[in-house]
Design a protein around this motif. Sequence first.
Motif, short mmCIF file in Angstrom:
data_model
loop_
_atom_site.label_atom_id
_atom_site.label_comp_id
_atom_site.label_asym_id
_atom_site.label_seq_id
_atom_site.Cartn_x
_atom_site.Cartn_y
_atom_site.Cartn_z
N TRP A 1 30.67 39.25 48.17
CA TRP A 1 32.13 39.29 47.99
C TRP A 1 32.82 38.13 48.71
O TRP A 1 33.85 37.63 48.24
CB TRP A 1 32.69 40.64 48.46
CG TRP A 1 32.33 41.75 47.53
CD1 TRP A 1 31.50 42.79 47.77
CD2 TRP A 1 32.77 41.89 46.17
NE1 TRP A 1 31.38 43.58 46.65
CE2 TRP A 1 32.15 43.06 45.66
CE3 TRP A 1 33.61 41.16 45.35
CZ2 TRP A 1 32.35 43.51 44.36
CZ3 TRP A 1 33.83 41.60 44.05
CH2 TRP A 1 33.20 42.76 43.57
N SER B 1 34.96 35.64 46.52
CA SER B 1 36.38 35.47 46.89
C SER B 1 36.68 34.01 47.20
O SER B 1 37.72 33.48 46.79
CB SER B 1 36.72 36.34 48.10
OG SER B 1 36.48 37.71 47.83
N TYR C 1 30.00 37.63 38.80
CA TYR C 1 29.43 38.96 39.05
C TYR C 1 28.26 39.24 38.12
O TYR C 1 27.19 39.72 38.54
CB TYR C 1 30.51 40.01 38.89
CG TYR C 1 30.13 41.38 39.39
CD1 TYR C 1 29.39 41.54 40.55
CD2 TYR C 1 30.51 42.53 38.70
CE1 TYR C 1 29.04 42.80 41.02
CE2 TYR C 1 30.18 43.79 39.16
CZ TYR C 1 29.43 43.92 40.32
OH TYR C 1 29.08 45.16 40.77
#
Length: 472
Positions: A10, A14, A107
């Motif tokens: 993440w 991000s 992802y």
Amino acid sequence: MERAEAYGFWAAMSGAFLLSCLLFAGVSRSQRGPYMDEAFHVPQAQAYCRGRFLQWDPMITTLPGLYLASVGVVKPAAWLFGWTGSVVCSTGMLRFINLLFSAGNFYLLYLLLFKIHQKNKAVSSFQRILSALTLTMFPTLYFFTFLYYTDPGAVFFTLFAYLMCLYGNHKTSALLGFCGFMFRQTNIVWTVFCAGNIVAEKLNEAWKTKLQKKKDEKISSRKGPFSDFIRILRFLIEYLISPKNLVTLSALTWPYIILVAVFFGFVFINGGIVVGDRSSHEACLHFPQLFYFLSFTVFFSFPHLLTPTKIRKFLLSLRKHPVQYSLITVISLFLIWKFTYVHKYLLADNRHYTFYVWRKVFQRHELVKYVLVLVYLFAGWSFADMLKSKSIFWILLYFVCLLAATVPQKLLEFRYFILPFLIYRLNIPFPSLYRQLLELAFYIVVNAVTFYLFLNRTFQWPNSDEIQRFMW
């Protein structure tokens, strides 16, 4: 996913999204209005935003998946945040849809790497995250994240379909494959690839059983590439003409069969695969497209495919199999001689990198395209060598889909290589950490140069006041 790996993933996702947002702002400031194909896509999406679903620009050649997805995201967001007026479905907002698809691709790429290489315990979580980040930044795909093109969405739904296929959820996979088809018709090839994964798995199981039976019965057989090919071909024919096997395979792949039937129905009703303007998108047997793709793959995967060890192994293979390589060379020369096509866009549009590749390399001399066969030989050998860990049936499946996705295209366009490249890159063995870092650094440099040229090296045509920019 363990907690430390989840935090790492993440954080990387991000950070990549934040960097992309900053770059997105720079691109939007420099190029506020539609550019290139956006001149067709943006007004069409805006018509859909106004509810004019029967309005259609005949110059658009793809189905309306991108516009429907955009309306499905923008309209609820506008209602939720109270947006009104020109901001709704503006060029900037429509482009931002692709930034969301890019995050989704990050992802999906991570999940695919995890699934495909789950048996390889030597692969660390950091390597998986690094590879997902690298492939998300694959230059040809990453560039179109910042424009309103079909590529990020087409890649998203195709990768999602592939992931669901690997997890055995074939009805969902076929539905996602239909979404990918709605973005770009040629994505039907990768729906067939998903179905073929099931068939390849069953064939591999049956082949292993047959080999084990021969071993138990101590039946000897000739060895050699040609005899191996004949045995495999005979096995394929025997397996696929069996009614029992056909029923079993049909029961496993029926969602994909329905989708392929829908595709053929569409082609029959539409009178061809292309929607709208067909004059510039004629199908032909352009076999050198395969050679261009192999060269493209070696260029963008040089840390894995272009190494001293591989070059030595290739030269050794040349010495060991001179007859086979001579035959391949003759066939390649014939295909280049008889099946090389030059699209009018390739010669006329100096905004695309392919224009300069063709002019600086292929147009230097008539013999250049034949001399490059030596490069193609190495590229093809190195390409195939990286797939040795896959079953022969998977390799045959991928090669057939690769031919179907590239050869019919008359125009040399790097965007057509994105999906076959990503699927190939996902399935080769994990390289060392050093090579992964080198690959990521190379992609960052290529992206930096690409965006610098696009934003700062503008030019004008003599008969036009519009600002022109270099791009893939």
